[in-house]
Design an enzyme around this catalytic site. Structure first.
Site, PDB file in Angstrom:
ATOM      1  N   THR A 127      56.217  22.987 -44.797  1.00  0.00           N
ATOM      2  CA  THR A 127      55.848  23.052 -43.637  1.00  0.00           C
ATOM      3  C   THR A 127      55.051  21.794 -43.347  1.00  0.00           C
ATOM      4  O   THR A 127      54.231  21.338 -44.466  1.00  0.00           O
ATOM      5  CB  THR A 127      55.320  24.157 -43.051  1.00  0.00           C
ATOM      6  OG1 THR A 127      54.742  23.956 -41.732  1.00  0.00           O
ATOM      7  CG2 THR A 127      53.944  24.559 -43.811  1.00  0.00           C
ATOM      8  N   TYR A 151      48.396  30.157 -43.035  1.00  0.00           N
ATOM      9  CA  TYR A 151      49.781  29.745 -42.921  1.00  0.00           C
ATOM     10  C   TYR A 151      50.156  28.649 -43.746  1.00  0.00           C
ATOM     11  O   TYR A 151      50.795  28.667 -44.792  1.00  0.00           O
ATOM     12  CB  TYR A 151      50.536  29.782 -41.440  1.00  0.00           C
ATOM     13  CG  TYR A 151      51.888  29.079 -41.556  1.00  0.00           C
ATOM     14  CD1 TYR A 151      53.143  29.880 -42.152  1.00  0.00           C
ATOM     15  CD2 TYR A 151      52.270  27.940 -41.226  1.00  0.00           C
ATOM     16  CE1 TYR A 151      54.311  29.482 -42.199  1.00  0.00           C
ATOM     17  CE2 TYR A 151      53.552  27.438 -41.505  1.00  0.00           C
ATOM     18  CZ  TYR A 151      54.626  28.123 -41.918  1.00  0.00           C
ATOM     19  OH  TYR A 151      55.722  27.817 -42.044  1.00  0.00           O
TER      20      TYR A 151
HETATM   21  N1  UFG Z   1      53.280  24.616 -26.496  1.00  0.00           N
HETATM   22  C1  UFG Z   1      52.682  24.674 -25.241  1.00  0.00           C
HETATM   23  N2  UFG Z   1      53.113  25.977 -24.639  1.00  0.00           N
HETATM   24  C2  UFG Z   1      53.604  27.078 -25.571  1.00  0.00           C
HETATM   25  C3  UFG Z   1      54.026  26.790 -26.845  1.00  0.00           C
HETATM   26  C4  UFG Z   1      53.674  25.778 -27.289  1.00  0.00           C
HETATM   27  O1  UFG Z   1      52.309  23.992 -24.639  1.00  0.00           O
HETATM   28  O2  UFG Z   1      53.938  28.093 -24.770  1.00  0.00           O
HETATM   29  C5  UFG Z   1      52.933  23.366 -27.398  1.00  0.00           C
HETATM   30  C6  UFG Z   1      52.089  23.565 -28.553  1.00  0.00           C
HETATM   31  O3  UFG Z   1      50.665  23.488 -28.113  1.00  0.00           O
HETATM   32  C7  UFG Z   1      52.370  22.383 -29.360  1.00  0.00           C
HETATM   33  C8  UFG Z   1      53.855  22.168 -28.957  1.00  0.00           C
HETATM   34  O4  UFG Z   1      54.044  22.985 -27.666  1.00  0.00           O
HETATM   35  O5  UFG Z   1      51.787  21.372 -29.201  1.00  0.00           O
HETATM   36  C9  UFG Z   1      55.161  23.123 -29.935  1.00  0.00           C
HETATM   37  O6  UFG Z   1      54.381  24.244 -30.213  1.00  0.00           O
HETATM   38  P1  UFG Z   1      55.331  25.083 -30.960  1.00  0.00           P
HETATM   39  O7  UFG Z   1      54.624  26.469 -30.910  1.00  0.00           O
HETATM   40  O8  UFG Z   1      56.394  25.153 -30.673  1.00  0.00           O
HETATM   41  O9  UFG Z   1      55.262  24.470 -32.501  1.00  0.00           O
HETATM   42  P2  UFG Z   1      53.901  24.310 -33.394  1.00  0.00           P
HETATM   43  O10 UFG Z   1      53.790  22.679 -33.484  1.00  0.00           O
HETATM   44  O11 UFG Z   1      52.656  25.041 -32.838  1.00  0.00           O
HETATM   45  O12 UFG Z   1      54.320  24.915 -34.743  1.00  0.00           O
HETATM   46  C10 UFG Z   1      55.433  24.294 -35.599  1.00  0.00           C
HETATM   47  C11 UFG Z   1      55.971  25.551 -36.485  1.00  0.00           C
HETATM   48  C12 UFG Z   1      54.904  26.020 -37.439  1.00  0.00           C
HETATM   49  C13 UFG Z   1      54.395  25.204 -38.056  1.00  0.00           C
HETATM   50  C14 UFG Z   1      53.850  23.992 -37.472  1.00  0.00           C
HETATM   51  C15 UFG Z   1      53.390  22.635 -38.356  1.00  0.00           C
HETATM   52  O13 UFG Z   1      56.375  26.365 -35.515  1.00  0.00           O
HETATM   53  O14 UFG Z   1      55.525  27.238 -38.231  1.00  0.00           O
HETATM   54  O15 UFG Z   1      54.812  23.411 -36.364  1.00  0.00           O
HETATM   55  O16 UFG Z   1      52.138  22.353 -37.827  1.00  0.00           O
HETATM   56  F1  UFG Z   1      53.491  25.591 -38.974  1.00  0.00           F
END
Ligand code: UFG
Length: 334
Positions: A127, A151
């Site tokens: 990741t 994680y």
């Molecule tokens: N976001 C929102 N609202 C939401 C959900 C997400 O604004 O309801 C934003 C988050 O703050 C982030 C972006 O949308 O900026 C993407 O969020 P995700 O939850 O879709 O994904 P993440 O980037 O947080 O996490 C992903 C993977 C993880 C991994 C990570 C690597 O899902 O498994 O990238 O940093 F660890």
């Protein structure tokens, strides 16, 4: 790999640990299209039986030596793809024990059985979280590895274990560092179905006036103030695994590489792209930052392109959202 070598591999079995999950199932589909037979080993705790459509399913735990020994003896796979893991960053902070036990201890147990059996290559789901808060973007693979949550640390630990096992035991491996997996099979046979769903794109598609999507943070140092991520279509991730499999079967070594597009999109850009696809506004509201979101996570995609000869085909936001929407429209798994 030469065409003649690819023909020899046609019909070869590949063990897919966690092949009933989101990225694992899409990879099984791509493996079958490439002529391999994916043999899925999955506990079905978070995976779905109906996602296993391209080869046999063995329901069991990769940490169980008897189950793994039996699968290896019965199917004689030429390689292993290891997807099985707990994947939620916030959950890993609330319950790190679960993450170290699932992601590290079970993988160690699995590798113990594998090593006792034979040295077949391992392709491991890593990741972007292994990098932590990026010092520079796009992130190259030699960027410092400073994960900021359990994680990310569990994934980095397994990367280190695989590098050490290659050095000591000659176990070939590739760790694929995924950026933001999104989208679904364009024919909507399989797709994203996490429970609870926390990922941005499926939540954007579900947003309603009464349950608007929450935009976490508007004061990041980005052009529109919202976080930037590198969204990669799950089918592109799947085809990268097939390319990685061909690569590792024709060589040896312990590799790690990013799987991303090299392009970033902000949360607001995702919402706008969804509005264009849906033809209506997406209800959204602004909230404070989540604790641990880095402002920008964008991959340098150069290494995987050059080593694997792979380029993403469906990773523009419009295609990702259209495919995710088609899946969301017809799946009962939500
Ligand atoms: N976001 C929102 N609202 C939401 C959900 C997400 O604004 O309801 C934003 C988050 O703050 C982030 C972006 O949308 O900026 C993407 O969020 P995700 O939850 O879709 O994904 P993440 O980037 O947080 O996490 C992903 C993977 C993880 C991994 C990570 C690597 O899902 O498994 O990238 O940093 F660890």
């Amino acid at each position: 790999m030469k065409q003649s070598e690819e023909k020899v591999l046609a019909g070869a079995k590949v063990l897919v640990v966690g092949g009933a999950g989101y990225i694992g199932a899409h990879t099984c589909q791509a493996l079958a299209k490439a002529g391999f037979v994916p043999v899925v080993l999955d506990t079905l705790e978070t995976g779905y039986r109906e996602f296993v459509q391209w080869g046999p399913l063995v329901q069991g735990d990769c940490a169980d030596p008897q189950v793994v020994a039996d699968v290896l003896a019965q199917y004689q796979p030429v390689a292993v793809l290891h997807f099985a893991a707990k994947i939620s960053v916030p959950e890993s902070e609330q319950n790190p024990q679960l993450y170290y036990e699932h992601n590290v201890v079970k993988t160690l147990a699995f590798l113990r059985t594998l090593l006792a059996y034979q040295l077949i290559p391992v392709i491991f789901s890593s990741t972007a979280a292994v990098y932590g808060n990026p010092i520079q973007t796009p992130i190259e693979e030699d960027h410092p590895l400073l994960p900021i949550n359990p994680y990310g640390r569990t994934k980095l630990m397994v990367e280190s274990i695989l590098a050490d096992y290659h050095k000591a035991y000659g176990l070939p491996s590739i760790c694929l560092r995924y950026f933001n997996a999104a989208g679904a099979d364009p024919e909507a046979q399989i797709g994203e179905a996490h429970d609870p769903e926390t990922h941005l794109i499926p939540l954007v598609l579900r947003a309603t006036d009464t349950h608007p999507i929450k935009v976490f943070g508007t004061d990041y140092p980005t052009p529109d103030g919202t976080c930037i991520r590198d969204y990669i279509h799950v089918c592109d991730l799947a085809s990268a695994h097939v390319a990685a499999l061909h690569f590792i079967l024709s060589t040896s070594g312990a590799y790690h590489m990013n799987l991303g597009t090299g392009e970033g999109a902000s949360v607001l850009a995702v919402i706008q792209a969804a509005e264009a696809v849906l033809g209506r506004p997406v209800p959204h509201e602004f909230h404070a930052r989540r604790d641990v979101d880095p402002a920008i996570l964008v991959a340098s995609a150069a290494l995987s392109r050059s080593v694997l000869g792979w380029t993403p085909q469906r990773s523009d936001l419009k295609t990702i959202i259209e495919d995710a929407l088609r899946w969301a429209g017809q799946s009962h798994l939500k």
